[in-house]
Design a protein around this motif. Structure first.
Motif, PDB file in Angstrom:
ATOM      1  N   SER A 198      35.071  95.820  17.467  1.00 50.36           N
ATOM      2  CA  SER A 198      35.423  94.622  18.229  1.00 50.36           C
ATOM      3  C   SER A 198      36.934  94.494  18.389  1.00 50.36           C
ATOM      4  O   SER A 198      37.709  95.026  17.594  1.00 50.36           O
ATOM      5  CB  SER A 198      34.875  93.381  17.522  1.00 50.36           C
ATOM      6  N   SER A 199      37.322  93.783  19.452  1.00 52.31           N
ATOM      7  CA  SER A 199      38.733  93.492  19.698  1.00 52.31           C
ATOM      8  C   SER A 199      38.878  92.010  20.007  1.00 52.31           C
ATOM      9  O   SER A 199      37.968  91.401  20.592  1.00 52.31           O
ATOM     10  CB  SER A 199      39.261  94.307  20.881  1.00 52.31           C
ATOM     11  N   PRO A 200      39.984  91.411  19.649  1.00 53.57           N
ATOM     12  CA  PRO A 200      40.178  89.988  19.944  1.00 53.57           C
ATOM     13  C   PRO A 200      40.325  89.746  21.436  1.00 53.57           C
ATOM     14  O   PRO A 200      40.824  90.603  22.178  1.00 53.57           O
ATOM     15  CB  PRO A 200      41.462  89.639  19.190  1.00 53.57           C
ATOM     16  N   ASN A 201      39.880  88.595  21.888  1.00 53.57           N
ATOM     17  CA  ASN A 201      40.039  88.164  23.275  1.00 53.57           C
ATOM     18  C   ASN A 201      39.365  89.105  24.275  1.00 53.57           C
ATOM     19  O   ASN A 201      39.846  89.289  25.381  1.00 53.57           O
ATOM     20  CB  ASN A 201      41.524  88.016  23.625  1.00 53.57           C
ATOM     21  N   ALA A 202      38.261  89.735  23.890  1.00 56.32           N
ATOM     22  CA  ALA A 202      37.563  90.657  24.790  1.00 56.32           C
ATOM     23  C   ALA A 202      36.059  90.625  24.528  1.00 56.32           C
ATOM     24  O   ALA A 202      35.392  91.652  24.571  1.00 56.32           O
ATOM     25  CB  ALA A 202      38.108  92.076  24.620  1.00 56.32           C
ATOM     26  N   SER A 203      35.515  89.458  24.280  1.00 58.14           N
ATOM     27  CA  SER A 203      34.103  89.370  23.903  1.00 58.14           C
ATOM     28  C   SER A 203      33.181  89.847  25.016  1.00 58.14           C
ATOM     29  O   SER A 203      32.186  90.533  24.766  1.00 58.14           O
ATOM     30  CB  SER A 203      33.746  87.941  23.498  1.00 58.14           C
ATOM     31  N   ALA A 204      33.485  89.509  26.268  1.00 58.44           N
ATOM     32  CA  ALA A 204      32.623  89.925  27.369  1.00 58.44           C
ATOM     33  C   ALA A 204      32.632  91.445  27.507  1.00 58.44           C
ATOM     34  O   ALA A 204      31.582  92.091  27.649  1.00 58.44           O
ATOM     35  CB  ALA A 204      33.077  89.273  28.667  1.00 58.44           C
ATOM     36  N   TYR A 205      33.810  92.024  27.469  1.00 56.13           N
ATOM     37  CA  TYR A 205      33.949  93.476  27.601  1.00 56.13           C
ATOM     38  C   TYR A 205      33.284  94.202  26.438  1.00 56.13           C
ATOM     39  O   TYR A 205      32.504  95.149  26.635  1.00 56.13           O
ATOM     40  CB  TYR A 205      35.432  93.832  27.687  1.00 56.13           C
ATOM     41  N   CYS A 206      33.574  93.782  25.214  1.00 57.16           N
ATOM     42  CA  CYS A 206      33.032  94.461  24.033  1.00 57.16           C
ATOM     43  C   CYS A 206      31.510  94.371  23.993  1.00 57.16           C
ATOM     44  O   CYS A 206      30.820  95.340  23.662  1.00 57.16           O
ATOM     45  CB  CYS A 206      33.628  93.881  22.759  1.00 57.16           C
TER      46      CYS A 206
END
Length: 699
Positions: A582-590
């Motif tokens: 996971s990466s911060p500020n990328a929930s839709a993409y991840c």
């Protein structure tokens, strides 16, 4: 002669030619002649010039024959494509010749005549040029001339059209004896300007390069004019008994049939296809004489070397509902019958020392109301085979309207098809590359990873369909690939992977252009960055639509095709490190990338029993050449990491365990591995191309 009826115009430019030496003029003349398919087909015919050179051993002037080398094409030949031979040594071979049974042995002497250690191999037609005592000689395969040469009374027709200006020689296989025959004809007919070879082609000669070129055009034009007069108002091919379907229907039927045929004839060696529905083809496949003329086979040796002696005519009725289903259902029986007849031809005509029987499958398929399909080991060869059969159609049209068309007898055809010298040429061909005969569809094909992937796959012999939503980038990518690798290697289609109809049409285009698809590289991409509370529904849906639904749609279409072809298949998903870490500020993409990875696992389970492999490549931070990283994503990720945009690439390098940047070519290498037989026993796997990231280790 229908589309062949337009007269040839001279394209000779004195301003260009006058600046050239004799070999240069030969090259210029050759390229002009080979540029027009009405004059000769690809790889067909040859040209020559006799030039005074300085002997590198004695320094004395010596006459040298420059002649198109073995396997060359006059339209695209360069100077290094010509063989060069001492004329006096070539003449001396006459003293060694013992008769027609000595033909093959004489070819072995040609290298001993080589001038200046030229490595270009001389062709079997070399004596035909060397023994004609004129400086310049053209040997062409014009449809208008072969139509005369392939007529039952070709000798009388040659006399009617050309009088004593052009002679006639009976059919003889090209070689040393035919060269002697030509030389004897010239000696006996000093005023003749050329000769028609029965069932073969045209020879013309002159002592000036321009005069020879313009003579060749004049003789062909006279044949064209004569046919126009003789055939005006006449019904060709017995008239039409079928009506052509609309273009869209023809393409749909080609797309339906081609993978079915390809799957049946490509199990031992993958084949690529070509579809042709030009007017000349439709006129022939719709005609009353289709079955009769098709069974007679082709005439000119170059034709059946490319097309086999005869085509397979499919029993399709363009007016009957469900006829295409019947054709598909009957393909196995039709192919079995063709193979059995080819085996009969081989066994009946073979000699004790003949090479083993080659692929018994047809090359040319004719379909009333639809057109012609051709299949070969690569796209260019399939296309050229189709072009050769169009030449054969034009020949049959002309010959059957002024006389009776005759193909070569089976024994003569076999003796050329299985000539030991032809077999030796085949054995000298380079081994196929690892992806020869395969077709890949690459979504996101105009971006950095897509273009790098296409480059890698084409380099290994694959053909590629580039699919992308960006038409401008797509046009640029296709033009670039066509320039680097040739137009046969690549096609492009605009595609929104979220549109179900567009996905189906993209595959249909691939089928019509290449006959099938073997590899799907699902690479279409999008990226977004925002804290979850600022992620609106449109952003969320857009990620899911492209990275999950889009991957599902193209995979579903690929699976449907792979199961029809029954040749297995290969799917490679380009996911992301973010699908596992996971990466911060990328929930839709991840989340969408995670869904993509899990979809690949599901598909690997479903495809295994059909030989369909599904694997995933997870790149990370591929900045160079990426359309995604050219937008707001770059600024958003820099802000997320609290660094300047200009420092982003170095930031990602340092972040990786191996301290490396990831380039599109690195990802393409992993895709090639998974798409090729190097990974033939792997499915459901993930390869990370991220420089090392412990969080994204698959577990």
């Amino acid at each position: 002669m229908s589309e062949q009826s337009h007269r040839l115009e001279s394209r000779w430019d004195d301003a260009i030619a006058n600046a050239l030496d004799e070999p240069g003029k030969l090259l210029y003349r050759s390229n002009l002649l080979g540029a027009d398919k009405r004059i000769t087909n690809y790889g067909g015919g040859n040209t020559s010039a006799k030039v005074t050179e300085t002997d590198p051993l004695t320094g004395a002037p010596v006459r040298v024959l420059w002649v198109k080398g073995s396997g060359g094409d006059v339209g695209t030949i360069k100077l290094d494509g010509f063989a060069t031979l001492y004329l006096d040594k070539l003449e001396a071979l006459k003293g060694l010749y013992k008769g027609v049974e000595d033909e093959d042995r004489m070819v072995g002497f040609l290298p001993h005549c080589t001038f200046a250690l030229n490595p270009r191999a001389a062709s079997i037609d070399t004596p035909l040029h060397g023994f004609v005592p004129f400086t310049h000689v053209d040997h062409m395969h014009p449809d208008a001339i072969i139509a005369i040469a392939a007529s039952k009374n070709s000798r009388e027709l040659t006399k009617e059209v050309f009088g004593d200006e052009i002679g006639w020689l009976p059919w003889r296989r090209p070689g040393f004896q035919l060269g002697l025959d030509l030389g004897a004809f010239v000696a006996a007919n000093p005023n003749a300007k050329g000769v028609v070879l029965e069932s073969h082609g045209l020879f013309t000669w002159a002592d000036d390069a321009k005069a020879c070129y313009e003579l060749t055009l004049d003789i062909i034009n006279r044949a064209i004019d004569w046919f126009a007069t003789k055939t005006e108002g006449k019904t060709v091919f017995g008239g039409a008994v079928a009506t052509s379907l609309e273009e869209a229907q023809r393409r749909a039927i080609a797309a339906r049939l081609m993978p079915e045929i390809r799957g049946r004839i490509g199990r031992e060696e993958r084949k690529l296809g070509h579809f042709d529905d030009q007017t000349a083809v439709l006129e022939f496949v719709n005609s009353a004489d289709l079955q009769r003329l098709g069974a007679l086979g082709t005439s000119c040796p170059d034709h059946f070397l490319r097309t086999k002696i005869r085509p397979l005519i499919l029993d399709f009725d363009p007016t009957a509902d469900g006829s295409i289903d019947s054709v598909v259902a009957g393909l196995d029986a039709a192919l079995d019958a063709y193979r059995a007849d080819y085996a009969r031809y081989y066994e009946t005509c073979r000699h004790d020392n003949s090479p083993a029987m080659r692929d018994p499958n047809p090359v040319i398929f004719l379909i009333p109301g639809v057109g012609m399909l051709s299949f070969a080991r690569d796209k260019a060869t399939a296309r050229i085979a189709g072009e050769f059969y169009v030449n054969a159609i034009n020949v049959m049209r002309g010959a059957s309207t002024v006389s009776d068309y005759q193909g070569l007898p089976e024994q003569e055809a076999f003796d050329i098809e299985y000539w030991l010298l032809e077999e030796a040429k085949l054995q000298r061909m380079p081994k196929p590359k690892s992806l020869a005969g395969r077709v890949a569809l690459v979504t996101g094909g105009a971006g950095g990873i897509g273009r790098a992937t296409a480059t890698r796959l084409i380099a290994e012999g694959a053909c590629v369909v580039l699919a992308d939503i960006d038409q401008t980038a797509l046009d640029g990518a296709q033009a670039d690939f066509a320039k680097r690798y040739g137009a046969d290697a690549v096609r492009s289609v605009k595609l929104d992977v979220t549109d179900e109809k567009q996905v189906a049409e993209a595959f249909t285009q691939g089928l019509v252009e290449f006959g099938g698809i073997d590899i799907l590289v699902s690479n279409a991409g999008i990226a977004s960055s925002a804290p979850v509370e600022e992620t609106d529904l449109a952003m969320w849906n857009r990620n899911i639509e492209i990275l999950a639904t889009g991957y599902f749609l193209v995979s579903r279409e690929a699976f449907r095709l792979f199961r029809r072809q029954k040749l297995g298949g290969n799917v490679v998903f380009v996911a992301s490190k973010n699908g596992l870490a996971s990466s911060p500020n990328a929930s839709a993409y991840c989340t969408a990338k995670a869904a993509e990875i899990h979809l690949a696992r599901c598909l690997a389970l479903e495809g295994a029993e059909g030989g369909i492999r599904v694997n995933t490549v997870n790149p990370d931070a591929v900045l160079r050449g990426s359309k995604i990283w050219d937008g707001e994503w770059r600024e958003q990720r820099a802000a997320s990491s609290k660094i300047e945009v200009s420092d982003l690439e170095e930031h990602y390098r340092k972040r990786s365990m191996l301290k490396v940047n990831i380039l599109p070519e690195d990802v393409a290498e992993a895709i090639y591995f998974l798409a090729s037989d190097l990974s033939a026993k792997s499915t459901g796997n993930i390869i990370n191309v991220d420089g090392g990231n412990a969080q994204s280790f698959p577990r």
